[in-house]
Each structure stands twice: as C-alpha cells, then as structure tokens.
Design a protein around this motif. Structure first.
Motif, PDB file in Angstrom:
ATOM      1  N   MET A 110       0.783  -0.931  -0.040  1.00 57.18           N
ATOM      2  CA  MET A 110       0.058  -0.144  -0.035  1.00 57.18           C
ATOM      3  C   MET A 110       0.923   1.435   0.087  1.00 57.18           C
ATOM      4  O   MET A 110       1.855   1.148   0.344  1.00 57.18           O
ATOM      5  N   ARG A 240      -5.873   2.182   5.871  1.00 60.76           N
ATOM      6  CA  ARG A 240      -6.827   2.672   4.897  1.00 60.76           C
ATOM      7  C   ARG A 240      -7.514   4.029   5.661  1.00 60.76           C
ATOM      8  O   ARG A 240      -7.617   5.060   5.103  1.00 60.76           O
ATOM      9  N   GLU A 245      -3.818   3.325   0.278  1.00 67.16           N
ATOM     10  CA  GLU A 245      -4.467   2.645  -0.799  1.00 67.16           C
ATOM     11  C   GLU A 245      -3.544   1.571  -1.358  1.00 67.16           C
ATOM     12  O   GLU A 245      -2.223   1.578  -1.507  1.00 67.16           O
ATOM     13  N   GLU A 246      -4.033   0.395  -1.848  1.00 62.28           N
ATOM     14  CA  GLU A 246      -3.330  -0.619  -2.480  1.00 62.28           C
ATOM     15  C   GLU A 246      -2.654  -0.373  -3.633  1.00 62.28           C
ATOM     16  O   GLU A 246      -3.405   0.629  -4.694  1.00 62.28           O
TER      17      GLU A 246
END
Length: 258
Positions: A110, A240, A245-246
């Motif tokens: 992430m 998150r 974010e991925e």
C-alpha cells in the motif's frame, strides 16, 4: 485463480521492490538473469529467503534455474520459495502450477501521500538509536523467538538508508508496540509494526504509526508505503483510515508437501 491486481503500475512496482530490498537486506543476494536469489542464514523470514523474479520477459530455462536455486536453498537449510509479484513471468507461474507448487500468504503493498496526510492528535514518539532496545521490543510484541535477536540486529544494522526505530514502552509492562520506518529519499517504508496482543485496539498502533510517518515527513519523505498480509483485516482497516491505498499484491509459492 492466480491473478494479482489488474494493470498495476509496473514502474511503481519496480521502484518499491528495489526500495524494499534496501530496506530489508538479505545477507546473500545473487542474480540468475533478472531473478534475485535472496538467502539469510541467520533469519528464516520469507522476504529474506526467496527467489524474486524482476522481469516479466525473463522466462528461459525455468526448470534448470529452479533446480539450481533449490540446491542453493538446501545448502542454507531453507525451503525453496518463489515470491510472485506483478514482475513475475507468467510462464514461471504456469511452471509452478504444473509442477505441483502451492501459492500461499498473499500480501498487499500500500502507498499513501504523506504531504496530504492528516495525523490524529496522539502522543508523538521519537525514534531510539538503541538497536538492541528496539530488537528486544520487536521480538517481545511479536511474541517472537529470542534466539533470533542477533540475526534481527544484524539485518537492522545492515539497512543503508536512514532508519527510525520506534518503541512504546510501559515502565511496569515493558514493550507495548514497535515500528521500523526506513526513509529512502522521498519514500518512507514501514517495514515492521506490531502491538502486543493483549494491548491491541487501544490506539497504540495508530500512535506509533503516526510517530514514524511524522518523522519521515519531517525528513523530506513524500510517499509512505507498507506491506500487510491480505487476511489481516484489522491492520488493513487501520492503514486505509490513515489514507493508504493498494498499489499491488505479492504472494509466495512453495512445493506442495507429498
């Protein structure tokens, strides 16, 4: 079945992989073409003991190269692992499937924009310069094997970019949380973060994470990155919430037991 994130940003993947190798250095690294073969005699960590292919087009002589690497891993007393990222050649994964390997432990990488990150109003902790103190805390909060202390200290001492070693301790209870942040130019990697099992869900994770990221931002880092096992829903929710974010996923492959 074996798909990763669709259309990942390959230049970003390459950059984070390279930064990750510097931030968590194996004691032995050799290249077979573009396959990085990582081995660490003193520590069994998967990231430190695996084959990592780094070019999707490098798929020649797969069986021969796997066999050759297998002998090297056997000599180190390590199980042969392949780490699959979006840079792995598809023919290699097809070979592993056909050869009876199994895929396990998917990990989410992430990223977050540090420049726009808002930190909660928590106590700020400064990094310690005492590697031994940090290693003791890391092993304690992970419930790890104290015999790995020399190897873990060697890994952390071997990190070339600036490192922030963060510990939250209680005078009576000892270490409660530990985090390692490695700042590589404009990138800050959270290489390890853990809260003692009986003290989770009390805000310590976000407190130590915020301290590490504040430290990195003050030193000029613009982007934070980390890796978390895909099944760790609690950690994913925390990250998150902080704005992560991925970017991409990776997973490991091992030869299935007979």
């Amino acid at each position: 079945m074996h798909a990763m994130v669709s259309n990942p940003n390959l230049p970003l993947v390459r950059r984070l992989e390279a930064v990750g190798f510097r931030a968590w250095p194996a004691s032995s690294v050799i290249y077979d073409g573009s396959w990085q073969v990582r081995l660490t005699g003193g520590h069994p960590g998967k990231r430190l003991n695996c084959i990592v292919p780094l070019d999707p087009s490098d798929s020649r002589d797969i069986a021969i190269r796997i066999e050759k690497a297998g002998k090297r891993f056997e000599a180190h007393g390590r199980p042969l692992l392949v780490r699959q990222t979006p840079l792995s050649p598809k023919p290699l994964i097809d070979f592993l499937v056909a050869d009876g390997w199994e895929r396990f432990e998917e990990v989410v990488t992430m990223t977050a924009d540090l420049g726009h990150m808002t930190f909660p109003d928590t106590l700020d902790h400064l990094p310690t310069q005492d590697v031994g103190r940090y290693v003791d805390a890391d092993i304690a909060v992970h419930g790890g094997d104290a015999a790995l202390k020399p190897a873990l200290a060697e890994i952390i001492t071997g990190i070339k970019p600036p490192s922030g070693l963060f510990v939250i301790e209680d005078a009576a209870e000892g270490p409660l949380a530990a985090a390692l942040c490695v700042q590589d130019n404009d990138l800050a990697g959270i290489m390890s973060l853990a809260v003692r099992a009986d003290r989770r869900r009390q805000g310590l994770g976000i407190e130590i994470l915020s301290s590490a990221l504040r430290w990195a931002r003050m030193r000029g880092a613009r982007t934070a990155w980390l890796q978390v096992v895909a099944e760790n829903a609690q950690a994913l929710a925390l990250y998150r919430k902080m704005g992560f974010e991925e970017a991409y996923r990776y997973a490991y492959w091992r030869k299935a037991s007979a």
